[in-house]
Design a protein around this motif. Structure first.
Motif, PDB file in Angstrom:
ATOM      1  N   ARG A  77      -7.072  -1.699  -4.775  1.00 46.71           N
ATOM      2  CA  ARG A  77      -6.218  -2.242  -3.701  1.00 46.71           C
ATOM      3  C   ARG A  77      -4.749  -2.203  -4.094  1.00 46.71           C
ATOM      4  O   ARG A  77      -3.882  -1.977  -3.258  1.00 46.71           O
ATOM      5  CB  ARG A  77      -6.648  -3.655  -3.336  1.00 46.71           C
ATOM      6  CG  ARG A  77      -7.921  -3.629  -2.492  1.00 46.71           C
ATOM      7  CD  ARG A  77      -8.331  -4.911  -1.862  1.00 46.71           C
ATOM      8  NE  ARG A  77      -7.297  -5.692  -1.239  1.00 46.71           N
ATOM      9  CZ  ARG A  77      -7.373  -7.003  -1.071  1.00 46.71           C
ATOM     10  NH1 ARG A  77      -8.452  -7.670  -1.480  1.00 46.71           N
ATOM     11  NH2 ARG A  77      -6.402  -7.675  -0.488  1.00 46.71           N
ATOM     12  N   ILE A  78      -4.480  -2.413  -5.364  1.00 50.46           N
ATOM     13  CA  ILE A  78      -3.085  -2.349  -5.835  1.00 50.46           C
ATOM     14  C   ILE A  78      -2.579  -0.913  -5.733  1.00 50.46           C
ATOM     15  O   ILE A  78      -1.474  -0.663  -5.247  1.00 50.46           O
ATOM     16  CB  ILE A  78      -2.967  -2.880  -7.281  1.00 50.46           C
ATOM     17  CG1 ILE A  78      -3.369  -4.358  -7.327  1.00 50.46           C
ATOM     18  CG2 ILE A  78      -1.546  -2.673  -7.808  1.00 50.46           C
ATOM     19  CD1 ILE A  78      -3.556  -4.906  -8.721  1.00 50.46           C
ATOM     20  N   LEU A 132      -6.309  -9.169  -7.154  1.00 46.89           N
ATOM     21  CA  LEU A 132      -6.600  -7.886  -6.524  1.00 46.89           C
ATOM     22  C   LEU A 132      -7.223  -6.907  -7.514  1.00 46.89           C
ATOM     23  O   LEU A 132      -6.800  -6.841  -8.670  1.00 46.89           O
ATOM     24  CB  LEU A 132      -5.314  -7.249  -5.990  1.00 46.89           C
ATOM     25  CG  LEU A 132      -4.591  -7.951  -4.861  1.00 46.89           C
ATOM     26  CD1 LEU A 132      -3.283  -7.229  -4.550  1.00 46.89           C
ATOM     27  CD2 LEU A 132      -5.472  -7.999  -3.627  1.00 46.89           C
ATOM     28  N   ALA A 189       3.351  -6.528  -4.626  1.00 41.86           N
ATOM     29  CA  ALA A 189       1.996  -6.298  -4.110  1.00 41.86           C
ATOM     30  C   ALA A 189       1.071  -7.452  -4.496  1.00 41.86           C
ATOM     31  O   ALA A 189       0.253  -7.899  -3.691  1.00 41.86           O
ATOM     32  CB  ALA A 189       1.445  -4.966  -4.638  1.00 41.86           C
ATOM     33  N   GLU A 235       7.912  -3.878  -7.956  1.00 42.34           N
ATOM     34  CA  GLU A 235       7.108  -3.387  -6.828  1.00 42.34           C
ATOM     35  C   GLU A 235       5.645  -3.804  -6.986  1.00 42.34           C
ATOM     36  O   GLU A 235       4.993  -4.189  -6.020  1.00 42.34           O
ATOM     37  CB  GLU A 235       7.217  -1.864  -6.702  1.00 42.34           C
ATOM     38  CG  GLU A 235       8.581  -1.364  -6.302  1.00 42.34           C
ATOM     39  CD  GLU A 235       8.976  -1.752  -4.883  1.00 42.34           C
ATOM     40  OE1 GLU A 235       8.096  -2.044  -4.043  1.00 42.34           O
ATOM     41  OE2 GLU A 235      10.187  -1.752  -4.608  1.00 42.34           O
ATOM     42  N   ALA A 282      -1.878  -0.122  -2.091  1.00 41.52           N
ATOM     43  CA  ALA A 282      -0.660  -0.792  -1.615  1.00 41.52           C
ATOM     44  C   ALA A 282       0.587  -0.079  -2.117  1.00 41.52           C
ATOM     45  O   ALA A 282       1.548   0.123  -1.370  1.00 41.52           O
ATOM     46  CB  ALA A 282      -0.656  -2.251  -2.058  1.00 41.52           C
ATOM     47  N   GLU A 317       1.108   3.351  -0.433  1.00 44.10           N
ATOM     48  CA  GLU A 317       1.661   3.183   0.910  1.00 44.10           C
ATOM     49  C   GLU A 317       3.122   2.750   0.871  1.00 44.10           C
ATOM     50  O   GLU A 317       3.966   3.269   1.580  1.00 44.10           O
ATOM     51  CB  GLU A 317       0.841   2.138   1.675  1.00 44.10           C
ATOM     52  CG  GLU A 317       1.326   1.898   3.088  1.00 44.10           C
ATOM     53  CD  GLU A 317       0.480   0.864   3.797  1.00 44.10           C
ATOM     54  OE1 GLU A 317       1.074  -0.014   4.448  1.00 44.10           O
ATOM     55  OE2 GLU A 317      -0.759   0.925   3.686  1.00 44.10           O
ATOM     56  N   ARG A 318       3.418   1.807  -0.013  1.00 41.05           N
ATOM     57  CA  ARG A 318       4.748   1.216  -0.098  1.00 41.05           C
ATOM     58  C   ARG A 318       5.769   2.128  -0.759  1.00 41.05           C
ATOM     59  O   ARG A 318       6.910   2.222  -0.332  1.00 41.05           O
ATOM     60  CB  ARG A 318       4.584  -0.039  -0.955  1.00 41.05           C
ATOM     61  CG  ARG A 318       5.445  -1.160  -0.657  1.00 41.05           C
ATOM     62  CD  ARG A 318       5.025  -2.254  -1.624  1.00 41.05           C
ATOM     63  NE  ARG A 318       6.204  -2.871  -2.106  1.00 41.05           N
ATOM     64  CZ  ARG A 318       6.517  -4.121  -1.845  1.00 41.05           C
ATOM     65  NH1 ARG A 318       5.693  -4.890  -1.201  1.00 41.05           N
ATOM     66  NH2 ARG A 318       7.628  -4.627  -2.275  1.00 41.05           N
ATOM     67  N   ALA A 369       1.916 -10.692  -2.568  1.00 32.70           N
ATOM     68  CA  ALA A 369       1.543 -10.616  -1.150  1.00 32.70           C
ATOM     69  C   ALA A 369       0.103 -11.062  -0.909  1.00 32.70           C
ATOM     70  O   ALA A 369      -0.279 -11.392   0.207  1.00 32.70           O
ATOM     71  CB  ALA A 369       1.742  -9.198  -0.625  1.00 32.70           C
ATOM     72  N   SER A 370      -0.693 -11.088  -1.950  1.00 30.91           N
ATOM     73  CA  SER A 370      -2.093 -11.490  -1.828  1.00 30.91           C
ATOM     74  C   SER A 370      -2.276 -12.917  -2.324  1.00 30.91           C
ATOM     75  O   SER A 370      -1.626 -13.344  -3.272  1.00 30.91           O
ATOM     76  CB  SER A 370      -2.974 -10.559  -2.673  1.00 30.91           C
ATOM     77  OG  SER A 370      -4.311 -10.983  -2.632  1.00 30.91           O
TER      78      SER A 370
END
Length: 129
Positions: A30-31, A26, A18, A14, A34, A37-38, A21-22
């Motif tokens: 921000r990680i 990061l 993240a 997971e 993410a 949220e995920r 995706a960038s």
């Protein structure tokens, strides 16, 4: 089998998702956001998993104003490793048996099989040159 890729757990995957995706490294904040949220995870969980991934050599960190993280393992590398583990574990090392199981369970339709045929043909033609 690749040493680093074989040690990545599903939870760590997971974190890797993240990062993949960038297009740039990061920061931890921000990680954490993410993953909250995920997956609904706390910042401590994200931090622990990042520390483990850094220890395994799957993620690199760079100190700027804060730490920034980037994947050192490509998604395709991990995919190849996990696919090979699956084939070895469930199909006694036979990719043919795995594909047959996919066809028999109707996971691959006629269009998928046609695409695979074209892929194989194209790959073999490249190898012959």
């Amino acid at each position: 089998m690749w040493e680093t890729e074989s040690k990545i757990t599903d939870a760590e995957l997971e974190v890797m998702e993240a990062l993949w995706a960038s297009e740039e490294p990061l920061p931890l904040g921000r990680i954490k956001a993410a993953l909250a949220e995920r997956c609904g995870w706390s910042g401590d969980t994200a931090k622990t998993l990042l520390r483990r991934l850094c220890g395994k050599g799957a993620v690199g960190q760079e100190k700027r104003e804060v730490y920034y993280y980037r994947p050192l393992v490509e998604r395709s590398q991990l995919g190849r490793c996990r696919t090979q583990r699956l084939i070895d574990k469930l199909y006694a090392g036979s990719a043919r048996a795995m594909v047959a199981a996919l066809v028999e369970s109707e996971q691959l339709d006629e269009r998928d099989v046609d695409e695979l045929r074209a892929f194989f043909r194209e790959t073999w033609e490249k190898e012959e040159k």
